[in-house]
Write an enzyme that holds these catalytic residues in place. Structure first.
Site, PDB file in Angstrom:
ATOM      1  CG  HIS A 119      41.585  -3.100  17.312  1.00 12.59           C
ATOM      2  ND1 HIS A 119      41.841  -1.912  17.980  1.00 12.59           N
ATOM      3  CD2 HIS A 119      42.640  -3.276  16.477  1.00 12.59           C
ATOM      4  CE1 HIS A 119      42.986  -1.403  17.569  1.00 12.59           C
ATOM      5  NE2 HIS A 119      43.490  -2.210  16.659  1.00 12.59           N
ATOM      6  CG  ASP A 174      40.470  -0.781  20.945  1.00 13.16           C
ATOM      7  OD1 ASP A 174      40.545  -1.999  21.183  1.00 13.16           O
ATOM      8  OD2 ASP A 174      40.630  -0.304  19.808  1.00 13.16           O
ATOM      9  CB  SER A 177      46.628  -1.701  17.139  1.00 15.38           C
ATOM     10  OG  SER A 177      46.052  -0.876  16.156  1.00 15.38           O
TER      11      SER A 177
END
Length: 776
Positions: A86, A222, A651
């Site tokens: 992402h 991810d 992230s």
């Protein structure tokens, strides 16, 4: 030469003390003084210098800020970078077309020539950080008038950063900590040639979609891979085919030994923003006004986007990244409100504030300095509440409408045209052209038109009438409150929604044409109204709040001298530490520490785009063809959880074991602890990570990208430095394990050089031993 180390066993007698959740996002330069002893008790085997060192390579050299909004880490000596899917989503989407749909199919560069450049993407690599509090606050005390203090600190922060930049060689800034009580300088090297190397299909990288977002258990791959390039002389440089891969001072070995309950874990990255010193009145404002508004506006916008995305592949690709980004914090706001209520956070803050007030009032000197700070904060929040919606709706509704945002970006050109500065106008128009190209590449006018009608209706209904611009109210009256008709007028008569008309305008811009454009006129009137009637009032209230906050935090630290406080996150590099840890979300339910491929297949639903499993992944699962990436039970770990303290910006951060090896990368938090930006939840806070095993399985077995596997340092067991690909050079932990391994590797190399086809080596040192079996 060592071709393959087939097995390696290190037997070490270690204690495993019970670990509990550890709150805090710590500055790495302070780890030695504040945290190192505690980290060692939990399983850290590195010295503080191996974590952060200015003069020698350390873990910090493997960590980068990715694009200014995420974290990444080097996993090879050739600048190969790992981050989240992402985080790289915008770049993946930008290279995707209906013919080459990398979002759906994935992408893998099988050699360096296939790696894809990304204009505007950069990574920042920390050179050093320094405490400059003394320089910034020299001569400033509590008697210094607040306006003077603000001006002096701002000037000094800018001057210190400029001096440290070495005439622009480095990216530098000074940030305040503890609400303006301390100041630190950060010096980075910025590299602008960052190329896409690999990404799994979205069915892996986004498996579970919005349904599973912020939830555990998860089964999401991810991750994505990039490579950082530099000029041949080792300096940062713009994209060029003459550039060479960056040589990091340190890259992370990857441990595929698996994870177990209570294993040590640290997360190293760039957490975004937390507000954990916020008082009860601030919390109520966030819950009752900011989050509720964000939920309402984003819910409608997401629904309108999705409606058109489902009708067209072209629109789906155009809006994929925008939809994912908007949905992320839409759901976060919902979870945060739920968590604040469940934890009774407001009530807890009120109790703390009562204690603080009693402490401040008990001493005349303290009362004079801190006694009114809470009262002044409450007054400031009351004033902010009156005007805060104007700010929220400006960003979420007005500038959250694409045509209005693009029109607003023409403001600099408008100002230059009004001033008659032809050179400035030419430069502004030239700067807008690439923005226009990027804008229209991912723009659907009919979709945006529906969003405009909806957002403007909300703006009209929810913003106090005396805070709305007259021009907007006149438009509403003209079309009798019919926002679809208002949208028809704007989108039929504005040139900013048409690529050919924008190109023609930028080739020969005039102030009259821009001023008369209905989209520009509307957004300009809203912005001028905000800057004139709303922003000054918010600025005054926030200045009052800043002073009171600074005094309150200083008072808290004085009131609790034995407590080690950590500063709020502010997008600067931090380290958190904890353990692999399960949790109980509700009575009678325990969530285990990791998920496997079995769970992916249990969730499979070919009729739901969020739970589609690619055919090849199913084949690998059915054959149980996990290779060396399976755990001792033959399962492939997909995701795992730790109790590390993280937030947005983390992230893509590496999850690192006690020996400094990568075991996964962080990509999400859990629903039960969405309060994380405002308050830490010791019982429920979990960091959701994609396992290093799953990452390498996807690269190796699924994608067949052995070229990437071969350049990594892969640790085959829980021992430091044992590699199954690439180099056999050992990592450097803070005990004798590395010495044992290096000695074994050295002996094995000598035997192989002497012509032996296979070698077995055993080394002992007290209770520690290493066995090494090698085949040439």
């Amino acid at each position: 030469m060592l071709k393959r180390i087939l097995s390696l066993l290190l037997l070490v007698s270690l204690s495993a003390p019970f670990a509990k959740a550890d709150e805090g996002m710590w500055l790495p330069m302070l780890i030695k003084r504040l945290n190192h002893a505690d980290m060692q008790k939990k399983g850290l085997q590195l010295t503080a210098e191996e974590i952060y060192n200015v003069n020698n390579s350390s873990l910090k050299d493997a960590i980068v800020q990715f694009g200014g909004f995420c974290t990444g880490e080097f996993i090879s000596a050739e600048g190969l970078l790992l981050t989240n899917h992402h985080c790289g989503y915008g770049q993946i989407q930008s290279h995707s077309t209906p013919e080459n749909d990398y979002l759906t199919d994935g992408f893998w560069a099988m050699d360096r020539k296939q790696e894809l450049p990304n204009e505007g993407l950069f990574v920042d690599i920390l050179v050093r950080m320094d405490d400059v509090t003394g320089k910034v606050l020299e001569g400033i005390n509590n008697n210094t008038p607040e306006q003077e203090r603000m001006q002096l600190t701002a000037q000094r922060m800018q001057a210190i950063a400029k001096e440290a930049s070495s005439n622009g060689q480095y990216v530098t800034y000074v940030r305040d900590f503890f609400n303006g009580n301390e100041f630190y300088l950060f010096v980075y090297e910025r590299f602008n040639d960052v190329r896409l190397v690999g990404t799994p299909p979205s069915a892996v990288g986004k498996f579970g979609g919005d349904t599973d977002n912020w939830m555990w258990p998860r089964h999401t791959g991810d991750f994505s891979m990039f490579r950082v390039y530099m000029s041949p002389d080792g300096k940062p440089a713009a994209y060029s085919d003459k550039n060479v891969p960056y040589k990091p001072k340190h890259h992370l070995p990857i441990n595929i030994g698996g994870v177990e309950q209570d294993d040590f874990a640290m997360v190293f990255g760039f957490p975004g923003r937390t507000k954990r010193f916020m008082t009860s009145e601030g919390l109520k404002l966030d819950v009752n006004q900011l989050n509720k508004s964000r939920i309402k506006l984003r819910d409608k916008k997401l629904a309108l986007w999705k409606e058109d995305m489902d009708k067209s592949d072209a629109t789906r690709i155009k809006y994929a990244s925008k939809h994912a980004s908007t949905a992320n914090y839409y759901k976060y706001s919902i979870g945060q409100n739920d968590g604040i209520k469940r934890m009774k956070t407001v009530e807890g803050k009120q109790a703390d504030e009562k204690k603080f007030q009693t402490w401040a009032d008990a001493n005349a000197e303290r009362k004079a300095l801190y006694g009114t700070s809470l009262k002044e904060m409450n007054e400031a929040y009351a004033e902010i509440e009156k005007y805060n919606l104007g700010s929220v709706y400006l960003n979420e509704a007005v500038l959250g409408t694409e045509a209005l945002l693009f029109a607003y970006r023409m403001s600099a050109l408008n100002n230059a045209l009004k001033s008659g500065n032809a050179e400035a106008a030419k430069k502004a128009a030239e700067d807008l052209q690439p923005r226009a190209d990027a804008f229209f590449k991912d723009y659907s006018m009919p979709t945006d038109k529906k969003v405009f009608a909806s957002m403007m209706k909300f703006y009209h209904e929810d913003i106090a009438k005396d805070q709305q611009p007259e021009a907007f109210k006149q438009l509403v009256a003209k079309y009798k409150g019919d926002f679809n008709k208002l949208a028809d007028y704007i989108y039929s008569n504005s040139f900013v929604v048409d690529k050919q008309k924008v190109d023609k305008f930028l080739a020969n811009p005039t102030q009259k044409q821009l001023a008369n454009d209905p989209a520009f006129a509307l957004v300009n009137s809203i912005m001028e109204n905000y800057q004139t009637n709303i922003a000054p009032k918010l600025a005054a209230a926030n200045a009052k709040l800043a002073k009171a906050n600074r005094l309150y935090v200083a008072g808290l630290r004085q009131m609790n001298p034995d407590k080690v406080y950590y500063p709020d996150a502010n997008s600067t590099i931090r380290l958190s530490y904890g353990s692999v840890k399960n949790y109980k979300p509700v009575d009678g339910v325990t969530y285990e520490t990791f998920t496997t491929m079995e769970g992916v297949m249990q969730k499979e639903d070919p009729s739901n785009e969020e739970f589609i499993v690619p055919a090849k992944l199913k084949q690998l699962y059915e054959a149980k063809d996990y290779g060396r990436y399976a755990n001792k039970d033959g399962d492939l770990i997909v995701n795992f959880i730790t109790d590390n303290d993280i937030t947005g910006g983390n992230s893509g951060s590496p999850v690192i074991n006690g020996k400094g090896e990568l075991i996964g990368l962080a990509f999400d938090g859990n629903w039960e602890a969405m309060t994380g930006d405002l308050v830490y939840d010791p019982d429920y806070k979990r960091c959701i990570n994609v396992s290093a095993n799953y990452v390498l399985f996807m690269v190796d077995k699924y994608a067949g990208a052995s070229n990437l596997i071969n350049e990594m340092t892969i640790v085959s067991t829980d021992s430091p430095g044992a590699t199954e690909a690439g180099t056999a050079t050992a990592a450097t932990p803070a005990d004798s394990s590395a010495e044992l391994l290096n000695a074994a590797v050295k002996e094995a190399k000598a035997d192989l050089a002497a012509g032996k086809s296979s070698v077995k080596v055993k080394k002992k040192d007290g209770k520690k031993s290493v066995k090494l079996e090698v085949k040439n």
